[in-house]
Design an enzyme around this catalytic site. Structure first.
Site, PDB file in Angstrom:
ATOM      1  N   GLY A   1       0.772  -1.242   0.000  1.00 35.05           N
ATOM      2  CA  GLY A   1       0.000   0.000   0.000  1.00 35.05           C
ATOM      3  C   GLY A   1       0.802   1.291   0.000  1.00 35.05           C
ATOM      4  O   GLY A   1       0.323   2.316   0.483  1.00 35.05           O
TER       5      GLY A   1
ATOM      6  N   LYS B   1     -16.607 -15.254  -9.542  1.00 36.72           N
ATOM      7  CA  LYS B   1     -16.073 -13.899  -9.748  1.00 36.72           C
ATOM      8  C   LYS B   1     -17.195 -12.858  -9.834  1.00 36.72           C
ATOM      9  O   LYS B   1     -17.067 -11.735  -9.352  1.00 36.72           O
ATOM     10  CB  LYS B   1     -15.246 -13.887 -11.038  1.00 36.72           C
ATOM     11  CG  LYS B   1     -14.589 -12.574 -11.328  1.00 36.72           C
ATOM     12  CD  LYS B   1     -13.558 -12.729 -12.436  1.00 36.72           C
ATOM     13  CE  LYS B   1     -12.947 -11.384 -12.759  1.00 36.72           C
ATOM     14  NZ  LYS B   1     -11.565 -11.449 -13.148  1.00 36.72           N
TER      15      LYS B   1
ATOM     16  N   MET C   1      -4.364  -7.074  -7.139  1.00 33.43           N
ATOM     17  CA  MET C   1      -3.864  -8.240  -7.861  1.00 33.43           C
ATOM     18  C   MET C   1      -4.963  -9.103  -8.499  1.00 33.43           C
ATOM     19  O   MET C   1      -4.778 -10.299  -8.695  1.00 33.43           O
ATOM     20  CB  MET C   1      -2.985  -9.107  -6.923  1.00 33.43           C
ATOM     21  CG  MET C   1      -1.776  -8.369  -6.390  1.00 33.43           C
ATOM     22  SD  MET C   1      -0.806  -7.532  -7.683  1.00 33.43           S
ATOM     23  CE  MET C   1       0.043  -8.935  -8.394  1.00 33.43           C
ATOM     24  N   ARG C   2      -6.094  -8.487  -8.791  1.00 35.62           N
ATOM     25  CA  ARG C   2      -7.177  -9.224  -9.472  1.00 35.62           C
ATOM     26  C   ARG C   2      -7.516  -8.501 -10.765  1.00 35.62           C
ATOM     27  O   ARG C   2      -7.549  -7.267 -10.793  1.00 35.62           O
ATOM     28  CB  ARG C   2      -8.438  -9.262  -8.624  1.00 35.62           C
ATOM     29  CG  ARG C   2      -8.223  -9.906  -7.315  1.00 35.62           C
ATOM     30  CD  ARG C   2      -9.264 -10.984  -7.045  1.00 35.62           C
ATOM     31  NE  ARG C   2      -8.651 -11.960  -6.175  1.00 35.62           N
ATOM     32  CZ  ARG C   2      -8.478 -13.232  -6.459  1.00 35.62           C
ATOM     33  NH1 ARG C   2      -8.891 -13.720  -7.603  1.00 35.62           N
ATOM     34  NH2 ARG C   2      -7.900 -14.032  -5.613  1.00 35.62           N
TER      35      ARG C   2
ATOM     36  N   ASN D   1      -5.058   2.860 -13.420  1.00 32.81           N
ATOM     37  CA  ASN D   1      -4.099   1.909 -12.856  1.00 32.81           C
ATOM     38  C   ASN D   1      -2.700   2.489 -12.979  1.00 32.81           C
ATOM     39  O   ASN D   1      -2.433   3.314 -13.855  1.00 32.81           O
ATOM     40  CB  ASN D   1      -4.170   0.588 -13.638  1.00 32.81           C
ATOM     41  CG  ASN D   1      -3.239  -0.471 -13.072  1.00 32.81           C
ATOM     42  OD1 ASN D   1      -3.143  -0.643 -11.851  1.00 32.81           O
ATOM     43  ND2 ASN D   1      -2.518  -1.168 -13.933  1.00 32.81           N
TER      44      ASN D   1
ATOM     45  N   HIS E   1       1.359   1.275 -13.339  1.00 24.95           N
ATOM     46  CA  HIS E   1       2.163   0.093 -13.689  1.00 24.95           C
ATOM     47  C   HIS E   1       3.643   0.494 -13.709  1.00 24.95           C
ATOM     48  O   HIS E   1       3.996   1.530 -14.290  1.00 24.95           O
ATOM     49  CB  HIS E   1       1.728  -0.438 -15.058  1.00 24.95           C
ATOM     50  CG  HIS E   1       2.450  -1.692 -15.414  1.00 24.95           C
ATOM     51  ND1 HIS E   1       2.145  -2.918 -14.853  1.00 24.95           N
ATOM     52  CD2 HIS E   1       3.502  -1.911 -16.241  1.00 24.95           C
ATOM     53  CE1 HIS E   1       2.958  -3.834 -15.331  1.00 24.95           C
ATOM     54  NE2 HIS E   1       3.800  -3.257 -16.172  1.00 24.95           N
TER      55      HIS E   1
HETATM   56  C1  GRF Z   1       3.299  -0.773  -7.633  1.00 29.58           C
HETATM   57  O1  GRF Z   1       4.598  -0.982  -8.106  1.00 29.58           O
HETATM   58  C2  GRF Z   1       2.338  -0.546  -8.769  1.00 29.58           C
HETATM   59  O2  GRF Z   1       2.937   0.058  -9.873  1.00 29.58           O
HETATM   60  C3  GRF Z   1       1.917  -1.951  -9.124  1.00 29.58           C
HETATM   61  O3  GRF Z   1       1.826  -2.614  -7.899  1.00 29.58           O
HETATM   62  C4  GRF Z   1       2.728  -2.033  -6.972  1.00 29.58           C
HETATM   63  C5  GRF Z   1       1.949  -1.717  -5.720  1.00 29.58           C
HETATM   64  O4  GRF Z   1       2.804  -1.287  -4.686  1.00 29.58           O
HETATM   65  N1  GRF Z   1       0.682  -1.940  -9.871  1.00 29.58           N
HETATM   66  P1  GRF Z   1       2.202  -0.687  -3.356  1.00 29.58           P
HETATM   67  O5  GRF Z   1       1.325  -1.763  -2.745  1.00 29.58           O
HETATM   68  O6  GRF Z   1       1.420   0.531  -3.704  1.00 29.58           O
HETATM   69  O7  GRF Z   1       3.384  -0.387  -2.503  1.00 29.58           O
END
Ligand code: GRF
Length: 216
Positions: A25, A79, A104-105, A121, A123
């Site tokens: 987080g 789901k 993660m979904r 999102n 990335h």
């Molecule tokens: C981050 O690197 C983000 O880019 C990816 O997942 C990670 C989440 O990290 N989608 P955190 O839980 O916010 O520290």
């Protein structure tokens, strides 16, 4: 008593956002801090949606007194039921923007179309390079010299929707993976609040794959 005009109402009305996260987080915290400093103008961080009961992000949200919904996939028969439960909470809390931060979904096409151009999102690579859950390590192992961070709208394909912001990060010769990770996360923590602010100010227009950013 004088009734306020619609424009005046708009100025003071904040839009509720929900952050979806599954892990430590750090992006959630960066956004929450910016929000508490009043730098996410027009945004009210109303909800954390988490699918992992062991996630560190839950205690971070508790400390900040941010309402948390725990919806783990195993609590539901399929789901659709899992997503329906989340959607009910989003509606109840009048959520207008969903901010994925290490969630993660994969959201279904149905869910995404319900919130079309209202899910973003982050990335940790310069998309479309290095999609997937191990982008930093994959880029590092590949021997890249420049990688970075992408913030994008979410569509029904993974790490694919129209790009809002990108920022590059250089990998130095001999640099350790942990150091590159640290630099990338630091960039994430500034670029994500910036993207949320642009959305909140109504400055983003999606035209096919292009996102136009109004300058004024
Ligand atoms: C981050 O690197 C983000 O880019 C990816 O997942 C990670 C989440 O990290 N989608 P955190 O839980 O916010 O520290």
């Amino acid at each position: 008593m004088r009734k306020s005009l619609p424009d005046e109402d708009n100025k003071i009305m904040k839009k509720n956002i929900a952050i979806f996260a599954s892990g430590r987080g750090s992006n959630f915290l960066a956004l929450a801090k910016e929000s508490q400093r009043g730098r996410l103008k027009g945004a009210n961080l109303a909800l954390l949606v988490c699918d992992n009961p062991k996630a560190l992000v839950i205690s971070a949200a508790n400390k900040l007194k941010i309402k948390t919904i725990l919806a783990s996939r195993s609590m539901f028969p399929d789901k659709k039921a899992f997503e329906d439960a989340i959607i009910r909470h989003l509606k109840k809390n009048k959520i207008e923007l969903i901010v994925l931060a290490g969630f993660m979904r994969i959201l279904s096409a149905r869910f995404v179309s319900l919130y079309k151009n209202r899910i973003i999102n982050i990335h940790p690579s310069l998309l479309p390079a290095f999609k997937g859950a191990h982008a930093i390590k994959d880029a590092f192992d590949y021997g890249i010299k420049v990688t970075g961070v992408t913030v994008h709208f979410v569509d029904d394909k993974m790490d694919h929707g129209p790009i809002i912001l990108q920022k590059e990060v250089r990998a130095l010769e001999g640099e350790a993976l942990s150091s590159l990770e640290e630099k990338i996360h630091k960039v994430e923590h500034s670029i994500y609040p910036e993207a949320v602010s642009l959305f909140m100010k109504g400055k983003l227009r999606v035209r096919g794959r292009k996102v136009l950013i109004a300058t004024r």
